[in-house]
Write an enzyme that holds these catalytic residues in place. Structure first.
Site, PDB file in Angstrom:
ATOM      1  NE  ARG A 145      10.552 -16.770 -35.865  1.00 31.01           N
ATOM      2  CZ  ARG A 145       9.563 -15.659 -36.014  1.00 31.01           C
ATOM      3  NH1 ARG A 145       9.071 -15.746 -37.081  1.00 31.01           N
ATOM      4  NH2 ARG A 145       9.282 -15.170 -34.954  1.00 31.01           N
ATOM      5  CG  ASP A 153      12.307 -18.588 -32.113  1.00 29.04           C
ATOM      6  OD1 ASP A 153      12.388 -17.379 -31.776  1.00 29.04           O
ATOM      7  OD2 ASP A 153      11.498 -18.944 -32.926  1.00 29.04           O
ATOM      8  CB  SER A 156       8.973 -17.695 -31.230  1.00 32.73           C
ATOM      9  OG  SER A 156       9.407 -17.732 -32.449  1.00 32.73           O
ATOM     10  CE1 TYR A 251      10.968 -12.743 -37.162  1.00 35.38           C
ATOM     11  CE2 TYR A 251      12.981 -13.584 -38.432  1.00 35.38           C
ATOM     12  CZ  TYR A 251      12.221 -13.534 -37.329  1.00 35.38           C
ATOM     13  OH  TYR A 251      12.755 -13.784 -36.237  1.00 35.38           O
TER      14      TYR A 251
END
Length: 400
Positions: A145, A153, A156, A251
């Site tokens: 990320r 990504d 996402s 995260y």
């Protein structure tokens, strides 16, 4: 100056995927995972890759689950082929959504670049097989990320759509309308929605519920998300858990047992007063924490709905069942897996864009090869196996 160019050229040649063809061949097999409707490559992106110098062979019916006909691929310049094994055996690059079946790995070319979701934290035997077969395996879960990698990504892009789907499912199963309505027959109060977990999916769930007119509250263990919640017009629920935070990748960090107990206690009242609860709390590479217990569900009004988006990784909700709608005390608990596949056309577009961006980032137009430099931060993070070895340090050191 000439010596510098020669060194750069030598580096590119060393790290590229070697093929005897003039063009690299991309093979795209049809997804076989039960219920999987997405495809790894849409016709528009296939056309772009062919224009860049690739040859593409796809399996018959590749995009049917997402509304793309074989003719659409043919018009883009793709060769459609029914022999799945031939596609796998004779391609330099394989694109998929789901991880490969173990039985198909031995049929891949040694040195082939295989790009898909792999679930490498929980599929060690699969990773070992890929390494033993000489496959260069890129795991889309492991794309970092970062600003540079954002366009690649896939976690996402798919989570965003999953967040939308959770709200649509909740609205379908709820006995209440979402928006406030003022009618001659009386005023209908807005549905109360509580979203637990404010990552990409949670933010989209909040935004979608607000667009439908619901009154939305949300909670996340990361206090930094409070501003994002409020910017969408929702209320952030404050629960003091002590010291918490997030990883470098953004995260949520795992909570201690004491912190989980504090979270459960703090959200009990909010859950009891909610018409819809949506849980999106997941820990990267680890089982999802159980944060909604049976007694919390039983405290909700009959006709309420709970959607467990984390059901595929163990579930946030006690009593949720994968790919099923269960009922606890008159409350529906939805455990639908593979949520992005419910909007497969958009999910395929987004995932295909992620793959296109990944390929374009590392494609050398001069040599017409993919150059996967081991020193590149994206390659270091996402390449799991290469040259017969597990090269990703995190995965290699699991269970040691």
């Amino acid at each position: 100056m000439i010596s510098v160019r020669l060194r750069l050229r030598t580096k590119r040649l060393k790290n590229r995927s070697i093929t005897t063809r003039d063009k690299m061949r991309i093979g795209v097999p049809k997804e076989t995972w039960p219920g999987e409707l997405r495809t790894a490559l849409v016709p528009a992106n296939a056309k772009k890759l062919i224009h860049s110098g690739f040859e593409i062979v796809a399996e018959t019916g590749l995009g049917m689950g997402s509304g793309f006909s074989d003719d659409a691929y043919t018009d883009a310049g793709v060769t459609i082929q029914s022999d799945r094994q031939a596609i796998l055996a004779d391609s330099d690059v394989i694109l998929r959504v789901r991880k490969p079946d173990a039985s198909e790995i031995s049929g891949l070319r040694r040195g082939v670049i295989h790009i898909s979701f792999l679930d490498p934290f929980n599929e060690r035997s699969l990773v070992d097989s890929l390494a033993a077969s000489g496959v260069t395996a890129i795991s889309m879960e492991m794309i970092p990320r970062s600003t540079r990698a954002q366009k690649m990504d896939a976690l996402s892009s798919q989570a965003n759509l999953a967040g939308y789907v959770t709200v649509i499912q909740a609205a379908y199963h709820s006995v209440k309308a979402f928006p406030m309505m003022m009618t001659p027959s009386g005023t209908i109060r807005p549905c109360r929605v509580f979203v637990i977990g404010v990552g990409v999916a949670g933010l989209q769930a909040i935004a979608t519920a607000k667009r439908l007119g619901a009154r939305v509250e949300a909670f996340d263990t990361r206090p930094v998300t409070a501003e994002q919640v409020r910017s969408l017009g929702a209320k952030f629920v404050e629960i003091d858990l002590g010291e918490v935070g997030q990883t470098e990748q953004g995260y949520a960090k795992a909570l201690t047992a004491e912190q989980i107990a504090l979270q459960k206690e703090g959200q009990k009242k909010v859950i009891a007063e909610s018409d819809v609860v949506i849980t999106t709390a997941q820990l990267f590479g680890r089982p999802a924490p159980v944060i909604v217990t049976r007694d919390m569900i039983e405290a909700m009004q009959p006709g309420s709905v709970v959607v467990d988006m984390a059901v595929e990784t163990g579930g946030n909700v006690e009593g949720s069942v994968l790919d099923a709608v269960t009922e606890i005390g008159g409350v529906k608990v939805i455990g639908q897996g593979n949520l992005p596949s419910q909007v497969s056309r958009n999910a395929s577009d987004m995932y295909s864009n992620n793959l296109l961006n990944l390929i374009e980032e590392f494609y050398d137009s001069e040599s017409k090869q993919l150059v996967l430099d081991p020193e590149d931060e994206i390659i270091q993070a996402a390449v799991i196996t290469r040259d017969g070895e597990i090269v990703n340090e995190t995965i290699r050191n699991l269970n040691k």
